[in-house]
Design a protein around this motif. Structure first.
Motif, PDB file in Angstrom:
ATOM      1  N   ALA A  28     -49.542  73.723  70.223  1.00 17.86           N
ATOM      2  CA  ALA A  28     -50.352  73.023  69.226  1.00 17.86           C
ATOM      3  C   ALA A  28     -49.716  71.679  68.888  1.00 17.86           C
ATOM      4  N   THR A  29     -50.543  70.766  68.417  1.00 16.98           N
ATOM      5  CA  THR A  29     -50.060  69.453  68.007  1.00 16.98           C
ATOM      6  C   THR A  29     -50.303  69.258  66.519  1.00 16.98           C
ATOM      7  N   GLY A  30     -49.630  68.268  65.955  1.00 22.27           N
ATOM      8  CA  GLY A  30     -49.754  68.013  64.529  1.00 22.27           C
ATOM      9  C   GLY A  30     -49.897  66.537  64.225  1.00 22.27           C
ATOM     10  N   GLU A  31     -50.432  66.267  63.062  1.00 21.51           N
ATOM     11  CA  GLU A  31     -50.526  64.899  62.576  1.00 21.51           C
ATOM     12  C   GLU A  31     -50.048  64.854  61.128  1.00 21.51           C
ATOM     13  N   VAL A  32     -49.488  63.718  60.749  1.00 21.38           N
ATOM     14  CA  VAL A  32     -49.068  63.478  59.373  1.00 21.38           C
ATOM     15  C   VAL A  32     -49.860  62.286  58.856  1.00 21.38           C
ATOM     16  N   ILE A  33     -50.407  62.432  57.658  1.00 23.93           N
ATOM     17  CA  ILE A  33     -51.160  61.358  57.021  1.00 23.93           C
ATOM     18  C   ILE A  33     -50.463  61.023  55.710  1.00 23.93           C
ATOM     19  N   VAL A  34     -49.766  59.901  55.688  1.00 26.48           N
ATOM     20  CA  VAL A  34     -49.084  59.450  54.481  1.00 26.48           C
ATOM     21  C   VAL A  34     -50.057  58.582  53.696  1.00 26.48           C
ATOM     22  N   MET A  35     -50.431  59.035  52.516  1.00 24.69           N
ATOM     23  CA  MET A  35     -51.348  58.287  51.668  1.00 24.69           C
ATOM     24  C   MET A  35     -50.525  57.573  50.596  1.00 24.69           C
ATOM     25  N   ALA A  36     -50.090  56.367  50.926  1.00 22.90           N
ATOM     26  CA  ALA A  36     -49.319  55.554  49.983  1.00 22.90           C
ATOM     27  C   ALA A  36     -50.296  54.966  48.974  1.00 22.90           C
ATOM     28  N   ASN A  37     -50.219  55.427  47.727  1.00 23.50           N
ATOM     29  CA  ASN A  37     -51.217  55.019  46.744  1.00 23.50           C
ATOM     30  C   ASN A  37     -50.586  54.158  45.648  1.00 23.50           C
ATOM     31  N   GLY A  38     -51.018  52.914  45.599  1.00 17.34           N
ATOM     32  CA  GLY A  38     -50.572  51.995  44.557  1.00 17.34           C
ATOM     33  C   GLY A  38     -49.083  51.733  44.570  1.00 17.34           C
ATOM     34  N   CYS A  39     -48.472  51.667  45.737  1.00 17.57           N
ATOM     35  CA  CYS A  39     -47.017  51.503  45.815  1.00 17.57           C
ATOM     36  C   CYS A  39     -46.614  50.047  45.581  1.00 17.57           C
ATOM     37  N   SER A  40     -45.486  49.876  44.876  1.00 16.63           N
ATOM     38  CA  SER A  40     -44.925  48.540  44.666  1.00 16.63           C
ATOM     39  C   SER A  40     -43.513  48.448  45.224  1.00 16.63           C
ATOM     40  N   ASP A  41     -43.124  49.428  46.043  1.00 18.92           N
ATOM     41  CA  ASP A  41     -41.797  49.428  46.651  1.00 18.92           C
ATOM     42  C   ASP A  41     -41.945  49.471  48.172  1.00 18.92           C
ATOM     43  N   ALA A  42     -40.908  49.933  48.858  1.00 14.00           N
ATOM     44  CA  ALA A  42     -40.898  49.909  50.329  1.00 14.00           C
ATOM     45  C   ALA A  42     -41.381  51.223  50.947  1.00 14.00           C
ATOM     46  N   THR A  43     -42.164  52.003  50.223  1.00 14.47           N
ATOM     47  CA  THR A  43     -42.637  53.282  50.750  1.00 14.47           C
ATOM     48  C   THR A  43     -43.334  53.127  52.096  1.00 14.47           C
ATOM     49  N   VAL A  44     -44.259  52.191  52.198  1.00 11.12           N
ATOM     50  CA  VAL A  44     -45.047  52.019  53.432  1.00 11.12           C
ATOM     51  C   VAL A  44     -44.152  51.633  54.596  1.00 11.12           C
ATOM     52  N   ALA A  45     -43.297  50.640  54.393  1.00 10.34           N
ATOM     53  CA  ALA A  45     -42.413  50.193  55.478  1.00 10.34           C
ATOM     54  C   ALA A  45     -41.465  51.304  55.906  1.00 10.34           C
ATOM     55  N   GLU A  46     -40.947  52.057  54.957  1.00  8.19           N
ATOM     56  CA  GLU A  46     -40.025  53.142  55.299  1.00  8.19           C
ATOM     57  C   GLU A  46     -40.732  54.228  56.088  1.00  8.19           C
ATOM     58  N   ALA A  47     -41.948  54.568  55.681  1.00 12.06           N
ATOM     59  CA  ALA A  47     -42.708  55.591  56.404  1.00 12.06           C
ATOM     60  C   ALA A  47     -43.028  55.131  57.822  1.00 12.06           C
TER      61      ALA A  47
END
Length: 285
Positions: free
Chosen positions: A40-59
């Motif tokens: 089986a395969t998997g997917e991850v969906i990171v829902m960065a909501n209203g972030c003002s830090d480096a959450t998106v870049a780190e993910a």
């Protein structure tokens, strides 16, 4: 599609608001999981909501291994419920895992979730919660006693991580705007439909007495809200208050932990600890 060209079996949805420093280890642990069953395969969906830090870049910087796919969605809007809703519209898996961005899963947990929930009957599952090591003495004592509570040891709690299959998720429409989305989800399944899996995940506890009180008050408000708005779900509750003999026995074995836990429980009801943040999520970091 995943790297194999097939739709994934398992989708992990991670709402994340200002989780820099936490989302990286969370994703790394996910991707270090043992292989999912039956190729089986998997997917991850990171829902960065209203972030003002480096959450998106780190993910986005976390390496994604073969048989996994990862989508990082940068939403301008804040709010966990909206992130859950949006994440579900993107999820393609037959098994849905809802994960807090500061939780660390053990290698065997996702394979067990996938094997348990990849079926046609509505099912719900979670793992065995283990609290991460805390810095403050009061949180350490509180955690030590909390870990002995019957629901923590034997129940199917969903704090930090819960999962269900698509058949189970079909039981309601949009997520209600509630504090305790985990309790709402758990109580949407009968006790016999919920399974505690023999694999752990690490869940962080807030630091310090005042933060423990704030979070406990918010948790209590969440329980009361579910009871008020969705009383029919209470028929699926199997949580029982610890007996006096159980509490007395634990208190004798760990008096410091018991006194700390009791002090927080009393302070939750005290007006001395009420403030404007009482109904807001705070981790006390």
């Amino acid at each position: 599609m995943t790297p194999t060209g097939l739709a994934p079996t398992l989708s992990v949805i991670i709402p994340a608001h200002n989780e820099a420093g936490y989302i990286g280890p969370c994703l790394s642990a996910l991707f270090e999981s043992a292989p999912l069953p039956d190729q089986a395969t998997g997917e991850v969906i990171v829902m960065a909501n209203g972030c003002s830090d480096a959450t998106v870049a780190e993910a986005q910087s976390v390496p994604v291994p073969h048989r996994w796919d990862c989508h990082v969605i940068d939403r301008a809007e804040g709010g966990k419920i909206g992130a859950l809703q949006d994440g579900e519209t993107r999820a393609r898996g037959r098994v849905l895992v809802y994960l807090d961005a500061d939780v660390i899963v053990s290698p065997q947990l996702l394979p067990l979730i996938c094997a348990t929930l990849d079926c046609n009957e509505p099912r719900y599952a979670s793992g065995e919660p283990q609290l991460m090591r805390t810095r403050s003495t009061v949180s350490r004592l509180y955690a030590r006693f909390w870990a002995t509570l019957p629901f923590v040891q034997k129940g199917v709690p969903g704090f930090g991580l819960f999962a269900m299959n698509k058949a189970g998720r079909a039981r309601w429409g949009d997520w209600p705007d509630v504090i305790a989305d985990d309790i709402f989800a758990r109580l949407s399944f009968a006790p016999q439909e919920r399974q505690r899996l023999a694999a752990s995940y690490q869940w962080p506890l807030v630091e310090g007495f005042r933060n423990l009180v704030r979070v406990r008050r918010r948790q209590n408000a969440g329980v009361d809200e579910i009871a008020s708005r969705f009383p029919q779900l209470l028929a699926n509750e199997d949580v029982r208050r610890p007996s006096l003999s159980h509490i007395a026995g634990r208190a004798l074995r760990d008096p410091a932990g018991f006194l700390t836990y009791a002090a927080v429980s009393v302070a939750v009801k005290s007006p001395l600890y009420r403030d404007s943040r009482a109904n807001r999520w705070t981790r006390g970091r």
